[in-house]
Write a protein that holds these residues in place. Structure first.
Motif, mmCIF file in Angstrom:
data_model
loop_
_atom_site.group_PDB
_atom_site.id
_atom_site.type_symbol
_atom_site.label_atom_id
_atom_site.label_comp_id
_atom_site.label_asym_id
_atom_site.label_seq_id
_atom_site.Cartn_x
_atom_site.Cartn_y
_atom_site.Cartn_z
ATOM 1 N N ILE A 166 16.361 -19.944 -36.564
ATOM 2 C CA ILE A 166 17.084 -19.096 -37.516
ATOM 3 C C ILE A 166 16.515 -17.685 -37.606
ATOM 4 O O ILE A 166 17.168 -16.784 -38.121
ATOM 5 N N VAL A 199 22.325 -23.098 -42.818
ATOM 6 C CA VAL A 199 21.403 -22.455 -41.883
ATOM 7 C C VAL A 199 20.056 -23.172 -41.913
ATOM 8 O O VAL A 199 19.425 -23.362 -40.889
ATOM 9 N N CYS A 200 19.634 -23.581 -43.100
ATOM 10 C CA CYS A 200 18.343 -24.245 -43.255
ATOM 11 C C CYS A 200 18.515 -25.748 -43.406
ATOM 12 O O CYS A 200 19.602 -26.240 -43.705
ATOM 13 N N GLY A 255 14.949 -24.240 -39.955
ATOM 14 C CA GLY A 255 16.332 -24.142 -39.525
ATOM 15 C C GLY A 255 16.987 -25.511 -39.423
ATOM 16 O O GLY A 255 16.362 -26.479 -38.995
ATOM 17 N N GLU A 283 17.619 -25.353 -35.160
ATOM 18 C CA GLU A 283 18.021 -24.041 -34.652
ATOM 19 C C GLU A 283 16.965 -22.993 -34.988
ATOM 20 O O GLU A 283 16.362 -23.028 -36.059
ATOM 21 N N ASN A 315 11.755 -20.628 -36.008
ATOM 22 C CA ASN A 315 12.600 -21.661 -36.619
ATOM 23 C C ASN A 315 12.228 -22.002 -38.066
ATOM 24 O O ASN A 315 12.763 -22.953 -38.619
#
Length: 159
Positions: A25, A96-97, A19, A23, A58
């Motif tokens: 994800i 996102v990644c 993430g 984050e 994550n």
């Protein structure tokens, strides 16, 4: 300029991504189900064999074999569609990644076998408990759940 990904028909890959911004994800069941739904589409759409996976909060790890050498297209679809859907669901914007997926070519059967154990032990080593194994291919390999049609287990079970 980015170098092209190494891929060829029949290549086996260890694919992973994390993430962005550290984050989580894949922290919710909904996010995990969404990712698995997209993963399930890869064999039919891109000629990818999915041999194993684990979804961590994550990051993720995948064991993929490219029947036709379409890994970059398949991963662009998986990553892009997952980002679009997750951003919509969580009201996020941006990546996102942590960047492009990482992949390593798996050249030997011994590394291929070791990789499956590594994926399945990842939640245990991270302290997430045995219940978390449901977010991996482990239950299908040991027969505690029916094997999804899109998951290829015969080769590794034969090794």
């Amino acid at each position: 300029m980015r170098l092209p990904r190494l891929d060829s028909p029949g290549a086996r890959h260890h694919v992973m991504n994390r993430g962005a911004r550290h984050e989580p994800i894949l922290a919710t069941d909904d996010a995990k189900h969404m990712f698995l739904e997209l993963l399930a589409d890869l064999p039919q759409r891109f000629g990818i064999r999915v041999h194993g996976y684990v979804l961590m909060p994550n990051h993720y790890h995948l064991m993929l074999e490219t029947v036709t050498g379409e890994l970059p297209r398949a991963m662009r679809h998986l990553g892009g569609e997952f980002a679009r859907r997750l951003n919509t669901e969580l009201h996020w914007d941006g990546p996102v990644c942590k960047g492009r997926y990482r992949n390593r070519i798996v050249g030997t059967d011994s590394y291929w076998r070791h990789l499956l154990a590594y994926l399945h032990l990842n939640p245990i080593r991270a302290g997430l408990g045995e219940d978390y194994l449901r977010w991996s291919s482990h239950p299908a390999y040991v027969g505690s759940v029916p094997r999804p049609e899109w998951l290829t287990t015969a080769e590794l079970q034969g090794l």
